[in-house]
Design an enzyme around this catalytic site. Sequence first.
Site, PDB file in Angstrom:
ATOM      1  N   SER A   1       0.769  -0.936  -0.056  1.00 34.73           N
ATOM      2  CA  SER A   1       0.034  -0.080  -0.012  1.00 34.73           C
ATOM      3  C   SER A   1       0.895   1.346   0.116  1.00 34.73           C
ATOM      4  CB  SER A   1      -0.831   0.066   1.189  1.00 34.73           C
ATOM      5  OG  SER A   1      -1.968   0.937   1.078  1.00 34.73           O
TER       6      SER A   1
ATOM      7  N   ASP B   1      -2.629   6.523  -3.329  1.00 38.11           N
ATOM      8  CA  ASP B   1      -1.453   5.874  -2.818  1.00 38.11           C
ATOM      9  C   ASP B   1      -0.817   4.628  -3.550  1.00 38.11           C
ATOM     10  OD1 ASP B   1      -3.554   4.110  -2.216  1.00 38.11           O
ATOM     11  OD2 ASP B   1      -2.809   3.509  -0.276  1.00 38.11           O
TER      12      ASP B   1
ATOM     13  N   ASP C   1      -1.093   1.468  -3.818  1.00 40.28           N
ATOM     14  CA  ASP C   1      -1.962   0.503  -4.395  1.00 40.28           C
ATOM     15  C   ASP C   1      -3.179   0.946  -4.941  1.00 40.28           C
ATOM     16  OD1 ASP C   1      -3.072   0.780  -2.051  1.00 40.28           O
ATOM     17  OD2 ASP C   1      -3.393  -1.441  -1.864  1.00 40.28           O
TER      18      ASP C   1
ATOM     19  N   ASP D   1      -6.099   2.204  -3.332  1.00 39.19           N
ATOM     20  CA  ASP D   1      -7.177   2.303  -2.354  1.00 39.19           C
ATOM     21  C   ASP D   1      -7.377   3.615  -1.593  1.00 39.19           C
ATOM     22  OD1 ASP D   1      -5.382   1.821  -0.366  1.00 39.19           O
ATOM     23  OD2 ASP D   1      -6.073  -0.102   0.300  1.00 39.19           O
TER      24      ASP D   1
END
EC number: 5.4.2.10
Length: 445
Positions: A102, A241, A243, A245
């Site tokens: 992430s 960010d 990833d 999400d």
Amino acid sequence: MSNHQYFGTDGIRGRVGDSPITPDFVLKLGWAAGKVLARHGSRKIIIGKDTRISGYMLESALEAGLAAAGLSAAFTGPMPTPAIAYLTRTFRAEAGIVISASHNPFYDNGIKFFSIDGTKLPDEVEEAIEAELAKPLTCVESVELGKASRIVDAAGRYIEFCKGTFPGNLSLKGLKIVVDCANGATYHIAPSVLRELGATVVTLGCQPDGMNINQECGATDVRLLQSRVLAEKADLGIAYDGDGDRVIMVDHLGQKVNGDQILYVIAREKLRQGQLSGGVVGTLMSNMGLELALKQLGVPFVRSRVGDRYVLEKMQEKGWRIGAENSGHVILLDKTTTGDGIIAGLQVLSAMVGNHMNLHDLCSGMRLLPQILVNVRFAGQHDPLASAAVKQASDEVEQQLAGRGRVLLRKSGTEPLIRVMVEGEDTEQVSRLAHHIADAVKAAG
């Protein structure tokens, strides 16, 4: 609370090369997950990743483990985490796996799973996988081994899905948007979505090299985005960010718009359209200003523990459709099953276009109270929050705030950090008090 050995609040995460993020462990994790998931019928797993250099190594290890358990892997290449949740549902796969850490630096990585419904795995499934990990690895007969394939149109499928959440009678034509993809998984998705909806797009953080993910860019560091929005005279900026999400935005004045403000804008627009069923879920970290602004609108608000899985649990418990963390995880259950930065951003854009208002004015109905968050890194297995000195410092701050603010101390679920949050009416006082507690945490650590 379940007592997991490996699974944290967001899957399994750590520094690459250190246990458990090693090739041998991840291979066995793939095998253990395969053994558990194979009991439910389907034999296909969707695997996506962000842009970290270690993703290649870890997806190969996962593939080997899954194949040994008799499951086939379908690879998407770099894709946002919520895209894997979506593809898992549409392909009716047994599960989806995302290789990502992430918002963490490139030298970290992690593995997280989605169920066939596109939601995070239930605790009992994670516990079953951990139970398999304790057993010796075995291999199915050669005729039963899993195969590997690639989903060649994964990006196109997800782009169309995202666009489908934007009102068909509206367009982004005439809007100039600066997009920062954190050199992460949205780099080839988000700009296309916005351009195809009519926007003029300026890109930042869209040149991943495997090691620059989240590096002074993206949702965790919007300074470059702020300056670029002003330099380009853009209508707004959008940052994701690593990833994809999370989403954080920047208005045309260069001011940051965080997850609390994004949640407010979306909730108010849903209310205006008569589409808000129930209330809104935030977290213990959500700004008091959000709660007050929603109260003025007559919208119920409750707080969950910090972590998007706990936001979702609270939403499901209440039967509500909207929730978010101030870090930018926004969950819209009428659109998708998990936090999705691209889709959340599109809902704010539709509010802008539908109301003929800029982002700054859309946020003006909510006043953020000064809130300071200090992250203190600690080493070892001890808990600095158990220290009497830390408790004393916290009590002293509570007394000084005299009921006109909040103090929150908590351990990060993904990193060896203590997060010190102080909220109040005066910025200077709040900063001083937060650092007073942080100093005590450092001394205890």
